[in-house]
Design a protein around this motif. Structure first.
Motif, PDB file in Angstrom:
ATOM      1  N   ALA A 108       0.834  -1.204   0.000  1.00 46.91           N
ATOM      2  CA  ALA A 108       0.000   0.000   0.000  1.00 46.91           C
ATOM      3  C   ALA A 108       0.870   1.255   0.000  1.00 46.91           C
ATOM      4  CB  ALA A 108      -0.933  -0.003   1.216  1.00 46.91           C
ATOM      5  N   ALA A 109       1.929   1.244   0.806  1.00 41.46           N
ATOM      6  CA  ALA A 109       2.835   2.403   0.860  1.00 41.46           C
ATOM      7  C   ALA A 109       3.528   2.587  -0.489  1.00 41.46           C
ATOM      8  CB  ALA A 109       3.870   2.207   1.976  1.00 41.46           C
ATOM      9  N   THR A 110       3.929   1.486  -1.099  1.00 46.12           N
ATOM     10  CA  THR A 110       4.591   1.557  -2.405  1.00 46.12           C
ATOM     11  C   THR A 110       3.627   2.062  -3.475  1.00 46.12           C
ATOM     12  OG1 THR A 110       6.091  -0.224  -1.789  1.00 46.12           O
ATOM     13  CG2 THR A 110       5.852   0.214  -4.135  1.00 46.12           C
ATOM     14  N   ASP A 111       2.380   1.578  -3.437  1.00 45.90           N
ATOM     15  CA  ASP A 111       1.369   2.048  -4.390  1.00 45.90           C
ATOM     16  C   ASP A 111       1.129   3.545  -4.235  1.00 45.90           C
ATOM     17  OD1 ASP A 111       1.139  -0.487  -5.391  1.00 45.90           O
ATOM     18  OD2 ASP A 111      -0.741  -0.958  -4.366  1.00 45.90           O
ATOM     19  N   ALA A 112       1.074   4.021  -2.988  1.00 41.62           N
ATOM     20  CA  ALA A 112       0.868   5.452  -2.736  1.00 41.62           C
ATOM     21  C   ALA A 112       2.049   6.263  -3.264  1.00 41.62           C
ATOM     22  CB  ALA A 112       0.672   5.701  -1.236  1.00 41.62           C
ATOM     23  N   LEU A 113       3.247   5.767  -3.065  1.00 42.12           N
ATOM     24  CA  LEU A 113       4.448   6.438  -3.553  1.00 42.12           C
ATOM     25  C   LEU A 113       4.440   6.505  -5.075  1.00 42.12           C
ATOM     26  CD1 LEU A 113       7.110   7.659  -2.468  1.00 42.12           C
ATOM     27  CD2 LEU A 113       8.135   5.410  -2.779  1.00 42.12           C
ATOM     28  N   LEU A 114       4.074   5.392  -5.705  1.00 46.40           N
ATOM     29  CA  LEU A 114       4.010   5.355  -7.161  1.00 46.40           C
ATOM     30  C   LEU A 114       2.941   6.314  -7.678  1.00 46.40           C
ATOM     31  CD1 LEU A 114       4.951   4.141  -9.824  1.00 46.40           C
ATOM     32  CD2 LEU A 114       3.307   2.283  -9.471  1.00 46.40           C
ATOM     33  N   ALA A 115       1.783   6.334  -7.033  1.00 50.46           N
ATOM     34  CA  ALA A 115       0.710   7.243  -7.446  1.00 50.46           C
ATOM     35  C   ALA A 115       1.172   8.689  -7.333  1.00 50.46           C
ATOM     36  CB  ALA A 115      -0.533   7.011  -6.589  1.00 50.46           C
ATOM     37  N   GLN A 116       1.883   9.011  -6.252  1.00 54.48           N
ATOM     38  CA  GLN A 116       2.406  10.364  -6.068  1.00 54.48           C
ATOM     39  C   GLN A 116       3.399  10.698  -7.178  1.00 54.48           C
ATOM     40  OE1 GLN A 116       4.493  10.923  -2.389  1.00 54.48           O
ATOM     41  NE2 GLN A 116       4.909  13.072  -2.768  1.00 54.48           N
ATOM     42  N   ALA A 117       4.275   9.765  -7.502  1.00 54.93           N
ATOM     43  CA  ALA A 117       5.269   9.990  -8.555  1.00 54.93           C
ATOM     44  C   ALA A 117       4.592  10.178  -9.912  1.00 54.93           C
ATOM     45  CB  ALA A 117       6.253   8.824  -8.618  1.00 54.93           C
ATOM     46  N   LEU A 118       3.549   9.384 -10.171  1.00 53.00           N
ATOM     47  CA  LEU A 118       2.851   9.488 -11.448  1.00 53.00           C
ATOM     48  C   LEU A 118       2.060  10.791 -11.558  1.00 53.00           C
ATOM     49  CD1 LEU A 118       1.608   5.813 -11.832  1.00 53.00           C
ATOM     50  CD2 LEU A 118       3.400   6.946 -13.160  1.00 53.00           C
ATOM     51  N   ARG A 119       1.529  11.275 -10.421  1.00 56.40           N
ATOM     52  CA  ARG A 119       0.751  12.515 -10.431  1.00 56.40           C
ATOM     53  C   ARG A 119       1.637  13.737 -10.610  1.00 56.40           C
ATOM     54  NH1 ARG A 119      -1.848  10.468  -5.889  1.00 56.40           N
ATOM     55  NH2 ARG A 119      -0.607  11.871  -4.598  1.00 56.40           N
ATOM     56  N   LEU A 120       2.884  13.631 -10.168  1.00 52.24           N
ATOM     57  CA  LEU A 120       3.781  14.777 -10.171  1.00 52.24           C
ATOM     58  C   LEU A 120       4.093  15.201 -11.606  1.00 52.24           C
ATOM     59  CD1 LEU A 120       5.480  16.544  -8.175  1.00 52.24           C
ATOM     60  CD2 LEU A 120       7.385  15.069  -8.774  1.00 52.24           C
ATOM     61  N   ASN A 121       3.724  16.410 -11.930  1.00 49.87           N
ATOM     62  CA  ASN A 121       4.011  16.957 -13.254  1.00 49.87           C
ATOM     63  C   ASN A 121       5.235  17.847 -13.103  1.00 49.87           C
ATOM     64  OD1 ASN A 121       4.004  19.083 -15.359  1.00 49.87           O
ATOM     65  ND2 ASN A 121       2.208  17.973 -16.083  1.00 49.87           N
ATOM     66  N   VAL A 122       6.312  17.483 -13.769  1.00 51.35           N
ATOM     67  CA  VAL A 122       7.596  18.163 -13.581  1.00 51.35           C
ATOM     68  C   VAL A 122       7.484  19.651 -13.901  1.00 51.35           C
ATOM     69  CG1 VAL A 122       9.991  18.293 -14.378  1.00 51.35           C
ATOM     70  CG2 VAL A 122       8.923  16.065 -13.980  1.00 51.35           C
ATOM     71  N   ASP A 123       6.868  19.984 -15.030  1.00 50.89           N
ATOM     72  CA  ASP A 123       6.755  21.398 -15.407  1.00 50.89           C
ATOM     73  C   ASP A 123       5.932  22.180 -14.393  1.00 50.89           C
ATOM     74  OD1 ASP A 123       8.292  20.979 -17.668  1.00 50.89           O
ATOM     75  OD2 ASP A 123       6.553  20.625 -18.965  1.00 50.89           O
ATOM     76  N   ASP A 124       4.769  21.616 -14.019  1.00 49.94           N
ATOM     77  CA  ASP A 124       3.914  22.302 -13.042  1.00 49.94           C
ATOM     78  C   ASP A 124       4.639  22.485 -11.716  1.00 49.94           C
ATOM     79  OD1 ASP A 124       1.927  22.382 -14.912  1.00 49.94           O
ATOM     80  OD2 ASP A 124       0.693  20.807 -14.002  1.00 49.94           O
ATOM     81  N   GLU A 125       5.354  21.435 -11.287  1.00 47.13           N
ATOM     82  CA  GLU A 125       6.057  21.493 -10.001  1.00 47.13           C
ATOM     83  C   GLU A 125       7.167  22.541 -10.036  1.00 47.13           C
ATOM     84  OE1 GLU A 125       6.126  20.291  -6.093  1.00 47.13           O
ATOM     85  OE2 GLU A 125       4.709  19.775  -7.668  1.00 47.13           O
ATOM     86  N   ALA A 126       7.881  22.620 -11.167  1.00 43.08           N
ATOM     87  CA  ALA A 126       8.952  23.614 -11.290  1.00 43.08           C
ATOM     88  C   ALA A 126       8.370  25.020 -11.238  1.00 43.08           C
ATOM     89  CB  ALA A 126       9.719  23.398 -12.594  1.00 43.08           C
ATOM     90  N   LEU A 127       7.252  25.235 -11.910  1.00 48.74           N
ATOM     91  CA  LEU A 127       6.612  26.552 -11.880  1.00 48.74           C
ATOM     92  C   LEU A 127       6.109  26.883 -10.481  1.00 48.74           C
ATOM     93  CD1 LEU A 127       4.568  26.421 -15.212  1.00 48.74           C
ATOM     94  CD2 LEU A 127       6.536  27.884 -14.717  1.00 48.74           C
ATOM     95  N   ARG A 128       5.514  25.898  -9.818  1.00 54.05           N
ATOM     96  CA  ARG A 128       5.003  26.120  -8.461  1.00 54.05           C
ATOM     97  C   ARG A 128       6.152  26.472  -7.511  1.00 54.05           C
ATOM     98  NH1 ARG A 128       4.487  23.744  -3.876  1.00 54.05           N
ATOM     99  NH2 ARG A 128       5.385  21.776  -4.518  1.00 54.05           N
ATOM    100  N   ALA A 129       7.263  25.744  -7.631  1.00 55.96           N
ATOM    101  CA  ALA A 129       8.422  26.007  -6.771  1.00 55.96           C
ATOM    102  C   ALA A 129       8.969  27.402  -7.043  1.00 55.96           C
ATOM    103  CB  ALA A 129       9.510  24.956  -7.010  1.00 55.96           C
ATOM    104  N   ARG A 130       9.010  27.801  -8.313  1.00 53.99           N
ATOM    105  CA  ARG A 130       9.491  29.135  -8.660  1.00 53.99           C
ATOM    106  C   ARG A 130       8.561  30.196  -8.074  1.00 53.99           C
ATOM    107  NH1 ARG A 130       9.019  31.115 -14.642  1.00 53.99           N
ATOM    108  NH2 ARG A 130       6.918  31.415 -13.832  1.00 53.99           N
ATOM    109  N   ASP A 131       7.261  29.984  -8.186  1.00 52.56           N
ATOM    110  CA  ASP A 131       6.292  30.940  -7.643  1.00 52.56           C
ATOM    111  C   ASP A 131       6.434  31.062  -6.128  1.00 52.56           C
ATOM    112  OD1 ASP A 131       5.379  31.320 -10.194  1.00 52.56           O
ATOM    113  OD2 ASP A 131       3.567  30.092  -9.946  1.00 52.56           O
ATOM    114  N   GLU A 132       6.649  29.934  -5.451  1.00 54.23           N
ATOM    115  CA  GLU A 132       6.826  29.972  -3.991  1.00 54.23           C
ATOM    116  C   GLU A 132       8.086  30.731  -3.626  1.00 54.23           C
ATOM    117  OE1 GLU A 132       6.668  26.157  -2.160  1.00 54.23           O
ATOM    118  OE2 GLU A 132       4.576  25.815  -2.744  1.00 54.23           O
TER     119      GLU A 132
END
Length: 101
Positions: free
Chosen positions: A45-69
């Protein structure tokens, strides 16, 4: 007489004890197996949650969000550069604003 009855009771008791011992060992084995199974399920279950988090993570969106923060917090790569005038060649991290005389 009574000797035969006693021997039969002894045999019965020995059989019962052997059965109880085998049953207890079997149940303990099943408990250990079930605990391993539960631990594996939790890990899956923990591994599935980790994989789901990794799959949801959009690199471009995350980079923009980090820059905005960073822009909002003032802690980006150039976080000490507040745009104030300073002596030429002096890194912003070493001095405050330079006000010419």
């Amino acid at each position: 007489g009574g000797g035969e009855g006693l021997e039969a009771r002894e045999r019965t008791l020995e059989e019962k004890r052997n059965y109880a011992t085998r049953l207890l060992e079997e149940k303990r084995s099943l408990v250990a197996k079930r605990r391993r199974e539960m631990a594996l399920e939790a890990e899956e279950a923990a591994t599935d949650a980790l994989l789901a988090q990794a799959l949801r993570l959009n690199v471009d969106d995350e980079a923009l969000r980090a820059r905005d923060e960073e822009d909002r917090s003032g802690y980006g790569l150039l976080s000490f550069d507040d745009g104030s005038p300073r002596a030429p060649g002096t890194p912003a991290s070493f001095v405050g604003a330079f006000i010419p005389a």
